[in-house]
Design an enzyme around this catalytic site. Sequence first.
Site, mmCIF file in Angstrom:
data_model
loop_
_atom_site.group_PDB
_atom_site.id
_atom_site.type_symbol
_atom_site.label_atom_id
_atom_site.label_comp_id
_atom_site.label_asym_id
_atom_site.label_seq_id
_atom_site.Cartn_x
_atom_site.Cartn_y
_atom_site.Cartn_z
ATOM 1 N N GLN A 100 0.811 -1.215 0.000
ATOM 2 C CA GLN A 100 0.000 0.000 0.000
ATOM 3 C C GLN A 100 0.846 1.268 0.000
ATOM 4 O OE1 GLN A 100 -2.805 -0.700 3.297
ATOM 5 N NE2 GLN A 100 -4.401 -0.988 1.752
ATOM 6 N N LEU A 283 -10.996 0.332 5.434
ATOM 7 C CA LEU A 283 -10.998 0.824 4.056
ATOM 8 C C LEU A 283 -11.218 2.334 4.012
ATOM 9 C CD1 LEU A 283 -10.813 0.051 1.071
ATOM 10 C CD2 LEU A 283 -13.295 -0.265 1.066
ATOM 11 N N ASP A 285 -9.988 4.673 5.829
ATOM 12 C CA ASP A 285 -8.692 5.349 5.920
ATOM 13 C C ASP A 285 -7.918 5.212 4.606
ATOM 14 O OD1 ASP A 285 -6.363 6.539 7.061
ATOM 15 O OD2 ASP A 285 -5.582 4.558 7.498
ATOM 16 N N GLN A 286 -8.027 4.037 3.978
ATOM 17 C CA GLN A 286 -7.223 3.749 2.794
ATOM 18 C C GLN A 286 -7.765 4.388 1.519
ATOM 19 O OE1 GLN A 286 -7.262 -0.520 3.115
ATOM 20 N NE2 GLN A 286 -6.352 -0.411 5.141
ATOM 21 N N HIS A 307 -6.918 7.216 12.984
ATOM 22 C CA HIS A 307 -6.119 7.018 11.779
ATOM 23 C C HIS A 307 -6.656 7.852 10.625
ATOM 24 C CE1 HIS A 307 -3.602 3.054 12.171
ATOM 25 N NE2 HIS A 307 -3.056 4.082 12.755
#
Length: 339
Positions: A100, A283, A285-286, A307
């Site tokens: 990532q 997900l 946060d990503q 986060h």
Amino acid sequence: MDMMDIDGSQGGGQLLRSALTLSLCTGIGFTIGDIRARRRRPGLMRQHLTAVNAATRVGNASTHGAQIGATALRFEPGPVSAGTYQFATGSAGSATLVLQTILPALWQADGPSRVQLEGGTHNPLAPSADFIADSYLPALARMGVQASLQLQQHGFHPAGGGVLQVEVAPCAALQACDFSTRGALASIEAKVLMSGLPANIGQRELQVLADTLGVDPHPRHVQVVRPALGPGNVALVHVRHVDHVEVFSGHGERGVSAEQVGARLAGQVQQYLDGRCCVGEYLSDQLLLPMALAGAGTFTTAAISEHLASNARLIEKFLPVEFDWQPHEDGGWQVSVSR
């Protein structure tokens, strides 16, 4: 070169990885001090150093302070290069977190790339390979990213030894997407991975998931991993809605019964099902960075994690975007980004 100063005491390894990703994508260098200062073992650990080294190679960067235990780092990116890469954590450190870190830079490169990553593929404090393949990458695909993941060897904590193969195509521009609704429930599926442990442990976990979520408890859903490089046990639940897929995981640990593992996991899944938000905690946060690179986008999520908030503020320092989150009419929060 533009340089940015980052206070590493305000986060853990995720803050460093996000800074590396943003630096590769923007060409802005950074210095970071007090890395993981609030952790029991401060400074760079092996998996963090692997992410730094991977970003350095992919981005033709120069670094100062890239060593185990370092609490300060200087990172100056160069041009990102497509190519064939291989990175190993040398431990059970998460291979998916390294992926990532460099993936956004690789989809911005001018050609396709192939990456082999070695280390942990199913770690308690990191996204599993199943999550990456079945939730994260499909979400990115809606935004225009073409990437695939093949799990060649499972790796569990503490032995590691997992192997992932990833292919990434160049993406000229990301499309703004709306992840506000998940659509009707299509299916709930469960499987349990067992390595070097009795298969009946997995069957007990699966039975709890069957009793609480109604999944199929057939023994074929217990996968015995061979060769067993070390002990490992992960229960996985795929929740498939028409417009979105979430993957939840529960990890076996010493002193915790199979029934407890199954019940904890079932509780996470049930909480998601009881809500109406689209995107799960991890997900959410990503998705921030690809949304920011697209310049727009929105999603709904049940909670604003620490986060998510810290990652959003870091992204705003590197990119000309603003994040906003407001209570959503169906409960939870609606997160949006705009230029």
